[in-house]
Write an enzyme that holds these catalytic residues in place. Structure first.
Site, short mmCIF file in Angstrom:
data_model
loop_
_atom_site.label_atom_id
_atom_site.label_comp_id
_atom_site.label_asym_id
_atom_site.label_seq_id
_atom_site.Cartn_x
_atom_site.Cartn_y
_atom_site.Cartn_z
N GLN A 181 2.96 9.95 1.37
CA GLN A 181 4.18 9.35 1.43
C GLN A 181 5.03 9.51 0.25
OE1 GLN A 181 2.48 5.14 2.18
NE2 GLN A 181 4.48 5.07 3.39
N HIS A 219 -4.22 1.45 7.72
CA HIS A 219 -2.81 2.14 7.71
C HIS A 219 -2.80 3.29 6.65
CE1 HIS A 219 1.68 1.56 7.89
NE2 HIS A 219 1.35 2.14 7.09
N GLU A 220 -3.32 2.92 5.52
CA GLU A 220 -3.08 4.01 4.43
C GLU A 220 -4.13 5.22 4.77
OE1 GLU A 220 -0.65 3.76 2.93
OE2 GLU A 220 -0.23 1.66 3.30
N GLY A 255 0.85 -1.19 -0.06
CA GLY A 255 -0.09 -0.09 0.09
C GLY A 255 0.96 1.22 -0.17
N CYS A 278 6.06 0.05 7.41
CA CYS A 278 5.92 1.16 6.68
C CYS A 278 6.87 1.73 5.56
CB CYS A 278 5.46 2.30 7.50
SG CYS A 278 4.90 3.96 6.53
N LEU A 279 6.74 1.90 4.50
CA LEU A 279 7.74 2.26 3.37
C LEU A 279 8.44 3.46 4.05
CD1 LEU A 279 5.91 1.40 0.00
CD2 LEU A 279 7.76 0.16 1.24
N HIS A 325 -2.37 7.61 7.05
CA HIS A 325 -1.68 8.36 6.43
C HIS A 325 -2.17 9.54 6.01
CE1 HIS A 325 2.32 6.44 6.28
NE2 HIS A 325 1.63 5.37 5.79
ZN ZN Z 1 2.68 3.58 5.88
#
Ligand code: ZN
Length: 182
Positions: A51, A135-136, A46, A93-94, A139
């Site tokens: 991000q 999670h997204e 995701g 998380c990226l 963000h």
């Molecule tokens: Zn993340």
């Protein structure tokens, strides 16, 4: 298509709320395609526009990691309208590379969103998809999974992630020198 730069902590863009999208323009379609490409390349399941430092409510998700065709979801203005149950899942998380931690979330969610053609959808999700959606969507609110942890665990994870990023940049630097034949 092009790969976008994924920002990492402590970049302040990760803490800004994202604005809803009013209309799906050709530019926005291209941006969403770039986001999907960036997500697959990372690789991740995701990615939220925050991000890549774009404060718009755009999310790409593929919980099959590109294994199953047609499983890419592109969500504009996604929001959770119903939730139920509790579950725990080991999340990463990226934008916080090299670390993961168990986070408690809803086990089922209902999400409303607009697709890339501008059509409204109502999606009932459970399992990894429900976790990823939460999670997204976090963000989009400027929230990160580490916010759910105890202060001590959060500090430890942040330290470990910083060390991981430092080692990675050192490795990349050495690799570049090798390539240059030094
Ligand atoms: Zn993340």
């Amino acid at each position: 298509m092009a790969l976008l730069d994924i920002i990492t902590i402590p970049d302040h863009h990760l803490r800004l709320p994202s604005r809803p999208v009013s209309e799906i323009t050709p530019e926005l379609k291209k941006f969403a395609a770039d986001m999907a490409e960036t997500m697959y390349a990372a690789p991740g399941v995701g990615l939220a526009a925050a991000q890549v430092a774009v404060p718009l409510q755009v999310i790409t998700i593929d919980v099959s990691s590109g294994e199953k065709p047609d499983s890419l979801l592109t969500l504009f203005n996604a929001k959770i309208v119903e939730n139920s149950g509790r579950t725990k899942y080991e999340e990463g998380c990226l934008s916080i590379p090299g670390v993961s931690a168990e986070v408690e979330r809803f086990s089922k969610v209902v999400v409303e969103y607009m697709d890339i053609e501008g059509k409204q959808h109502r999606l009932e999700a459970e399992g990894l998809l429900a976790i990823t959606l939460q999670h997204e969507i976090d963000h989009q609110l400027g929230k990160l999974f580490i916010d759910y942890l105890q202060p001590k665990q959060r500090a430890k994870l942040l330290r470990e992630s910083r060390e991981f990023m430092h080692e990675e940049s050192l490795k990349a630097h050495l690799e570049a020198e090798k390539q240059a034949g030094k």
